[in-house]
Design a protein around this motif. Structure first.
Motif, PDB file in Angstrom:
ATOM      1  N   LYS A 125       3.663  -5.022   3.655  1.00  0.00           N
ATOM      2  CA  LYS A 125       3.745  -4.909   2.353  1.00  0.00           C
ATOM      3  C   LYS A 125       4.039  -3.765   1.891  1.00  0.00           C
ATOM      4  CE  LYS A 125       0.986  -8.998   1.485  1.00  0.00           C
ATOM      5  NZ  LYS A 125      -0.370  -9.551   1.036  1.00  0.00           N
ATOM      6  N   LYS A 126       5.258  -3.305   1.246  1.00  0.00           N
ATOM      7  CA  LYS A 126       5.616  -2.004   0.857  1.00  0.00           C
ATOM      8  C   LYS A 126       4.921  -1.901  -0.485  1.00  0.00           C
ATOM      9  CE  LYS A 126       8.877  -0.760   3.744  1.00  0.00           C
ATOM     10  NZ  LYS A 126       8.547   0.624   4.748  1.00  0.00           N
ATOM     11  N   PRO A 127       3.937  -0.536  -0.462  1.00  0.00           N
ATOM     12  CA  PRO A 127       3.184  -0.229  -1.825  1.00  0.00           C
ATOM     13  C   PRO A 127       4.173   0.176  -2.812  1.00  0.00           C
ATOM     14  CG  PRO A 127       3.553   1.550  -0.243  1.00  0.00           C
ATOM     15  CD  PRO A 127       4.021   0.449   0.473  1.00  0.00           C
ATOM     16  N   ASN A 128       3.271  -0.324  -4.159  1.00  0.00           N
ATOM     17  CA  ASN A 128       4.220   0.033  -5.343  1.00  0.00           C
ATOM     18  C   ASN A 128       3.224   0.738  -6.042  1.00  0.00           C
ATOM     19  OD1 ASN A 128       5.090   0.021  -7.886  1.00  0.00           O
ATOM     20  ND2 ASN A 128       5.794  -2.078  -7.858  1.00  0.00           N
ATOM     21  N   PRO A 129       3.273   2.078  -6.422  1.00  0.00           N
ATOM     22  CA  PRO A 129       2.538   2.862  -7.225  1.00  0.00           C
ATOM     23  C   PRO A 129       2.178   2.313  -8.507  1.00  0.00           C
ATOM     24  CG  PRO A 129       4.286   4.168  -6.358  1.00  0.00           C
ATOM     25  CD  PRO A 129       4.447   2.821  -6.015  1.00  0.00           C
ATOM     26  N   VAL A 130       2.979   1.366  -9.195  1.00  0.00           N
ATOM     27  CA  VAL A 130       2.601   0.925 -10.536  1.00  0.00           C
ATOM     28  C   VAL A 130       1.371  -0.073 -10.207  1.00  0.00           C
ATOM     29  CG1 VAL A 130       3.004  -0.343 -12.520  1.00  0.00           C
ATOM     30  CG2 VAL A 130       4.635   1.597 -11.631  1.00  0.00           C
ATOM     31  N   GLU A 131       1.580  -0.687  -8.946  1.00  0.00           N
ATOM     32  CA  GLU A 131       0.498  -1.836  -8.827  1.00  0.00           C
ATOM     33  C   GLU A 131      -0.919  -1.315  -8.596  1.00  0.00           C
ATOM     34  OE1 GLU A 131       2.342  -4.392  -5.941  1.00  0.00           O
ATOM     35  OE2 GLU A 131       3.585  -5.242  -7.477  1.00  0.00           O
ATOM     36  N   THR A 132      -0.786   0.039  -8.056  1.00  0.00           N
ATOM     37  CA  THR A 132      -2.193   0.771  -7.643  1.00  0.00           C
ATOM     38  C   THR A 132      -2.810   1.244  -8.747  1.00  0.00           C
ATOM     39  OG1 THR A 132      -0.743   1.309  -5.613  1.00  0.00           O
ATOM     40  CG2 THR A 132      -2.814   2.384  -5.869  1.00  0.00           C
ATOM     41  N   ILE A 133      -2.094   1.319  -9.918  1.00  0.00           N
ATOM     42  CA  ILE A 133      -2.950   1.790 -10.996  1.00  0.00           C
ATOM     43  C   ILE A 133      -3.615   0.719 -11.926  1.00  0.00           C
ATOM     44  CG2 ILE A 133      -2.653   3.205 -13.065  1.00  0.00           C
ATOM     45  CD1 ILE A 133       0.254   3.924 -12.139  1.00  0.00           C
ATOM     46  N   TRP A 134      -4.824   1.029 -12.375  1.00  0.00           N
ATOM     47  CA  TRP A 134      -5.785   0.350 -12.965  1.00  0.00           C
ATOM     48  C   TRP A 134      -6.040   0.793 -14.091  1.00  0.00           C
ATOM     49  CZ3 TRP A 134      -5.595  -4.322 -10.764  1.00  0.00           C
ATOM     50  CH2 TRP A 134      -5.438  -4.467  -9.316  1.00  0.00           C
ATOM     51  N   SER A 135      -5.372   0.408 -15.428  1.00  0.00           N
ATOM     52  CA  SER A 135      -5.922   0.872 -16.715  1.00  0.00           C
ATOM     53  C   SER A 135      -6.833  -0.043 -17.360  1.00  0.00           C
ATOM     54  CB  SER A 135      -4.519   1.127 -17.642  1.00  0.00           C
ATOM     55  OG  SER A 135      -3.798   1.863 -16.679  1.00  0.00           O
ATOM     56  N   ILE A 136      -7.405   0.446 -18.672  1.00  0.00           N
ATOM     57  CA  ILE A 136      -8.179  -0.257 -19.372  1.00  0.00           C
ATOM     58  C   ILE A 136      -7.760  -0.324 -20.620  1.00  0.00           C
ATOM     59  CG2 ILE A 136     -10.718  -0.225 -20.239  1.00  0.00           C
ATOM     60  CD1 ILE A 136     -11.401   1.690 -17.851  1.00  0.00           C
ATOM     61  N   GLY A 137      -7.949  -1.738 -21.387  1.00  0.00           N
ATOM     62  CA  GLY A 137      -7.524  -2.039 -22.364  1.00  0.00           C
ATOM     63  C   GLY A 137      -8.987  -2.298 -23.413  1.00  0.00           C
ATOM     64  N   LEU A 138      -9.073  -2.027 -24.510  1.00  0.00           N
ATOM     65  CA  LEU A 138     -10.297  -2.250 -25.330  1.00  0.00           C
ATOM     66  C   LEU A 138      -9.867  -2.841 -26.855  1.00  0.00           C
ATOM     67  CD1 LEU A 138     -12.714   0.656 -24.349  1.00  0.00           C
ATOM     68  CD2 LEU A 138     -12.607  -1.789 -23.365  1.00  0.00           C
ATOM     69  N   ILE A 139     -10.439  -3.777 -27.332  1.00  0.00           N
ATOM     70  CA  ILE A 139     -10.219  -4.390 -28.588  1.00  0.00           C
ATOM     71  C   ILE A 139     -11.445  -4.620 -29.383  1.00  0.00           C
ATOM     72  CG2 ILE A 139      -9.217  -6.192 -29.980  1.00  0.00           C
ATOM     73  CD1 ILE A 139      -6.955  -4.970 -28.490  1.00  0.00           C
ATOM     74  N   LEU A 140     -11.800  -3.890 -30.598  1.00  0.00           N
ATOM     75  CA  LEU A 140     -12.814  -4.195 -31.499  1.00  0.00           C
ATOM     76  C   LEU A 140     -12.278  -5.052 -32.637  1.00  0.00           C
ATOM     77  CD1 LEU A 140     -15.920  -3.501 -32.350  1.00  0.00           C
ATOM     78  CD2 LEU A 140     -14.541  -1.358 -33.537  1.00  0.00           C
ATOM     79  N   ARG A 141     -13.128  -6.389 -32.548  1.00  0.00           N
ATOM     80  CA  ARG A 141     -12.927  -7.247 -33.940  1.00  0.00           C
ATOM     81  C   ARG A 141     -14.350  -7.474 -34.373  1.00  0.00           C
ATOM     82  NH1 ARG A 141      -9.239 -11.366 -32.647  1.00  0.00           N
ATOM     83  NH2 ARG A 141      -8.034 -11.117 -30.790  1.00  0.00           N
ATOM     84  N   ASN A 142     -14.135  -7.608 -35.661  1.00  0.00           N
ATOM     85  CA  ASN A 142     -15.241  -7.911 -36.408  1.00  0.00           C
ATOM     86  C   ASN A 142     -15.740  -9.420 -36.327  1.00  0.00           C
ATOM     87  OD1 ASN A 142     -13.787  -9.331 -38.187  1.00  0.00           O
ATOM     88  ND2 ASN A 142     -13.271  -7.807 -39.783  1.00  0.00           N
TER      89      ASN A 142
END
Length: 279
Positions: A125-142
């Motif tokens: 499996k050839k590595p993909n740098p984009v798939e190696t990144i883990w980012s965080i998304g947060l949503i605040l609702r009332n």
């Protein structure tokens, strides 16, 4: 070795860094030299002999990982530095002052590069740098389910998706403290992480158990904080934020009005009863 022994992280990462510093990881070049294996080219890029330094530093895949870590770019300025000297430089005050968690991020990224290299060698499996990144998304609702704030955090150094999810929960809790919100339901689409913080921190892999204990400690300070699992399809607004951060390699926050690229996902979430304050 003394510096690595003092490094407060997992034995696995310490051992791997020690092997890198002493040039004894089973690279193709070492296996050819010591075990008379045939072939010594890098399996990830096929552009150079696969030495320890090439795997963790010189390979285009490794460079793509490291160049996204701001402090790492500075640490790599000297092209003549050996792998031993480069890793040793991580422990200097110059870099630790810039980022308190810097050594852990670097060690995790280094281990991830090695794991991707092994997947390439043994699974093809050839590595993909984009798939190696883990980012965080947060949503605040009332309480009515209306968008109030959102943010995403771009960061490398997570071991995998579970590590990123549990760190995302910690970031959401710190954000909630910062905003002085005392009654919150944290919703996330990682069932293992929810079970870890609600039932038993040992449900997490040993690499993330300390982080789980930190989260449990934060929960103990506020009796009106709860945490629950939601289906991934109902967590699309936060997922889209994380993907956007990963794509453009940026951090950003929104107040009152959501970014256009998550509006449709917010409408879908509203229609499916996702009304709790933090995702």
């Amino acid at each position: 070795m003394e510096t690595i022994v003092e490094f407060g992280h997992s034995a696995k990462n310490k051992t791997f860094l020690w092997k890198c510093m002493n040039d004894i990881i089973p690279s193709s070049e070492r296996m050819r030299r010591v075990m008379q294996y045939s072939g010594d080219m890098c399996s990830m890029c096929n552009q150079a002999v696969e030495t320890t330094k090439h795997i963790i530093w010189e390979c285009p895949f490794a460079r793509a990982i490291w160049t996204s870590i701001l402090v790492a770019r500075r640490s790599m300025d000297d092209a003549g530095t050996t792998g031993h000297d480069w890793i040793n430089s991580w422990f200097t005050n110059e870099f630790i002052k810039l980022d308190a968690d810097w050594i852990i991020k670097m060690a995790n990224a280094c281990w991830k590069i090695w794991k991707e290299r092994c997947r390439c060698v043994f699974d093809g499996k050839k590595p993909n740098p984009v798939e190696t990144i883990w980012s965080i998304g947060l949503i605040l609702r009332n309480a009515a389910g209306e968008f109030e704030q959102g943010r995403f955090i771009y960061e490398r150094g997570y071991l995998d998706a579970e590590h990123a999810k549990i760190e995302g929960l910690r970031q959401a809790m710190l954000w909630t403290e910062e905003l002085n919100i005392y009654q919150v339901c944290f919703e996330l689409d990682a069932q293992t992480v929810v079970a870890t913080v609600k039932e038993d921190y040992q449900k997490a892999r040993w690499e993330t158990q300390k982080l789980a204990l930190d989260i449990i400690s934060l929960f103990s300070k506020c009796s009106l904080w709860t945490c629950k699992f939601i289906n991934r399809k109902n967590n699309k607004p936060a997922d889209k934020l994380a993907r956007h951060s990963r794509l453009f390699q940026i951090n950003r926050s929104w107040i009152q009005y959501p970014p256009n690229f998550i509006v449709e996902a917010l409408i879908y979430a509203d229609a499916n009863g996702v009304l709790n304050p933090i995702i």
